[in-house]
Write an enzyme that holds these catalytic residues in place. Structure first.
Site, PDB file in Angstrom:
ATOM      1  N   LEU A  53       0.775  -1.229  -0.061  1.00 21.15           N
ATOM      2  CA  LEU A  53       0.117  -0.032   0.037  1.00 21.15           C
ATOM      3  C   LEU A  53       0.831   1.483  -0.022  1.00 21.15           C
ATOM      4  O   LEU A  53       0.394   2.369   0.060  1.00 21.15           O
ATOM      5  CB  LEU A  53      -0.723  -0.061   1.287  1.00 21.15           C
ATOM      6  CG  LEU A  53      -1.862  -1.079   1.391  1.00 21.15           C
ATOM      7  CD1 LEU A  53      -2.580  -1.169   2.552  1.00 21.15           C
ATOM      8  CD2 LEU A  53      -2.678  -1.243   0.315  1.00 21.15           C
ATOM      9  N   TYR A 103       1.553  11.516 -11.960  1.00 22.13           N
ATOM     10  CA  TYR A 103       1.185  10.533 -10.825  1.00 22.13           C
ATOM     11  C   TYR A 103       0.370   9.499 -11.605  1.00 22.13           C
ATOM     12  O   TYR A 103       0.843   8.159 -11.209  1.00 22.13           O
ATOM     13  CB  TYR A 103      -0.125  11.058  -9.919  1.00 22.13           C
ATOM     14  CG  TYR A 103      -0.751  10.359  -9.012  1.00 22.13           C
ATOM     15  CD1 TYR A 103       0.120   9.711  -7.894  1.00 22.13           C
ATOM     16  CD2 TYR A 103      -1.952   9.555  -8.930  1.00 22.13           C
ATOM     17  CE1 TYR A 103      -0.423   8.639  -6.977  1.00 22.13           C
ATOM     18  CE2 TYR A 103      -2.611   8.809  -8.193  1.00 22.13           C
ATOM     19  CZ  TYR A 103      -1.765   8.404  -7.249  1.00 22.13           C
ATOM     20  OH  TYR A 103      -2.465   7.550  -6.434  1.00 22.13           O
ATOM     21  N   LYS A 107       2.056   5.382 -11.463  1.00 18.97           N
ATOM     22  CA  LYS A 107       1.265   4.150 -10.934  1.00 18.97           C
ATOM     23  C   LYS A 107       1.119   3.269 -11.984  1.00 18.97           C
ATOM     24  O   LYS A 107       1.172   1.882 -11.774  1.00 18.97           O
ATOM     25  CB  LYS A 107      -0.231   4.649 -10.583  1.00 18.97           C
ATOM     26  CG  LYS A 107      -0.374   5.384  -9.291  1.00 18.97           C
ATOM     27  CD  LYS A 107      -0.137   4.412  -8.295  1.00 18.97           C
ATOM     28  CE  LYS A 107      -0.419   4.948  -6.927  1.00 18.97           C
ATOM     29  NZ  LYS A 107       0.042   4.104  -5.545  1.00 18.97           N
ATOM     30  N   ASN A 132     -11.372   7.161  -5.770  1.00 17.45           N
ATOM     31  CA  ASN A 132     -11.072   8.174  -4.437  1.00 17.45           C
ATOM     32  C   ASN A 132     -11.674   7.465  -3.228  1.00 17.45           C
ATOM     33  O   ASN A 132     -12.794   7.233  -3.166  1.00 17.45           O
ATOM     34  CB  ASN A 132     -11.676   9.703  -4.568  1.00 17.45           C
ATOM     35  CG  ASN A 132     -11.101  10.270  -5.469  1.00 17.45           C
ATOM     36  OD1 ASN A 132      -9.909  10.759  -5.725  1.00 17.45           O
ATOM     37  ND2 ASN A 132     -11.686  10.523  -6.600  1.00 17.45           N
ATOM     38  N   PRO A 281     -42.772  10.997  40.686  1.00 18.18           N
ATOM     39  CA  PRO A 281     -43.584  10.126  41.609  1.00 18.18           C
ATOM     40  C   PRO A 281     -45.207  10.738  41.437  1.00 18.18           C
ATOM     41  O   PRO A 281     -45.332  11.687  41.751  1.00 18.18           O
ATOM     42  CB  PRO A 281     -43.175   9.883  42.843  1.00 18.18           C
ATOM     43  CG  PRO A 281     -41.581  10.100  42.425  1.00 18.18           C
ATOM     44  CD  PRO A 281     -41.522  11.239  41.272  1.00 18.18           C
TER      45      PRO A 281
END
Length: 369
Positions: A53, A103, A107, A132, A281
């Site tokens: 991860l 990015y 990946k 997301n 009460p």
């Protein structure tokens, strides 16, 4: 079984590890940026499964994308090869992998490295292209609009919605973890290389902000999310995880008189209203009936008699109830009813009505039992 988790201190890593801990037969090897090379060497030698991860998604310099998403992947796989460890490896990729940006390119490079590793060694590889991800422990003001909006709204900070019509593709952290854990199921031996988390929620950014503000306002209007809507239910859980530590508690409006108090707790459009009634009460409350509205009474503390009389008849029906034995009484339409505290302490009753109180249409006719 020994499980190596890289990126162990990250958003997904933390959630995954907490779920792995629930299985006492598993040994977890957590690895993160502050772990030592010696630990990585030991873990890659002994592990039976790898959740990879670790990655970079918001670097100071774009070159860090390749270093974090490709470079460390290469280091990890080389360690596994050195130890001739052919345990399955899962890698977290992104839907950005198909896009021509730094990015996405990094990946995609990580994915290709994994595919080459699988071909070379015969080890099974699993690739998740995550949308997301939202949920508890996501870092606000980093790379998640949902986390940032949730944190800011929960902490009375402003948010900026540049384009409310932007479509977001979202997956929830618990669904992600469920999918990852399924890889350990020996009943799923023939899973494909590319896998997807479901469900995927396609939601407009403006709608997310709108829902988060509604969640914040719910403490004043006592509403709760639509729990039959999977996204709204999960977004609310996500929102609550960002509450400040001193804001877990909130006050309710108590309607107090010399008889006791009556306090609304939850109001819903389609599941009714919950309230807490306190009677001192000797006090009797009620003496009214409803045409259509119906209720449920649950005495949780004290002793009471609940009386019913069908309208236009004389027979009185009595039920003795107490907090010593929890029982629910259905308050049927057409029956005038009351509840009397026959004990020496306050009588506490949880009350549910099938609709929120509407002062313009109260459906409440006062008549003595």
């Amino acid at each position: 079984m020994k499980i190596l988790v890289t990126g162990a201190k990250g958003f997904i890593g933390q959630n995954l590890i907490e779920r792995l801990k629930e299985n006492k037969e598993l040994t977890i090897f957590p690895y993160d940026i502050d772990s030592s090379p010696e630990e990585l060497d030991k873990y890659t030698k002994e592990c039976d499964f790898v959740y990879h991860l670790a990655g970079v998604n918001r670097p100071k310099d774009e070159k860090e994308f390749l270093e974090g998403n490709f470079g460390f992947t290469s280091v990890l796989l080389n360690h596994l090869k050195k130890h001739k460890n052919k345990s399955p490896v899962m890698i977290s990729s992104s839907i950005q992998a198909v896009r021509d940006n730094p990015y996405g390119i990094s990946k995609k490079a990580g994915e290709e490295l994994m595919l080459e590793y699988e071909k070379e060694t015969g080890a099974k590889v699993y690739i998740f292209r995550f949308e997301n991800v939202f949920g508890k422990w996501a870092r606000p003001n980093y790379n998640s609009a949902v986390a940032t909006f949730s944190y800011n709204i929960a902490n009375d900070l402003p948010i900026t919605v540049n384009d409310p019509d932007v479509d977001m593709q979202l997956i929830y952290i618990d669904d992600v973890v469920d999918s990852l854990l399924s890889l350990l199921d020996k009943n799923n031996p023939n899973l494909p290389t590319y896998l997807q988390v479901t469900p995927v929620y396609k939601v407009k950014l403006g709608y997310i902000a709108e829902l988060l503000y509604l969640f914040k306002e719910s403490r004043q209007n006592l509403t709760v999310p639509k729990l039959d809507d999977g996204f709204e239910k999960k977004l609310y859980s996500n929102y609550l995880s960002y509450l400040p530590k001193d804001k877990f508690i909130y006050d309710l409006k108590m309607n107090v008189d010399n008889r006791g108090s009556f306090t609304e707790f939850i109001r819903t459009i389609d599941r009714g209203q919950f309230s807490v009634n306190v009677a001192k009460p000797g006090i009797t409350k009620g003496n009214h009936w409803h045409h259509t509205k119906n209720e449920k009474f649950l005495v949780v503390s004290g002793k009471a008699i609940i009386r019913f009389r069908k309208v236009n008849t004389d027979e009185i029906i009595e039920y003795h109830v107490s907090g010593d034995k929890l029982q629910v009484l259905d308050i049927a339409p057409g029956y005038t009813h009351n509840i009397e505290n026959i004990g020496d302490t306050d009588l506490v009753t949880v009350m549910w009505a099938n609709e929120p109180f509407d002062k313009n249409n109260p459906d409440t006719i006062y008549e003595e039992v």
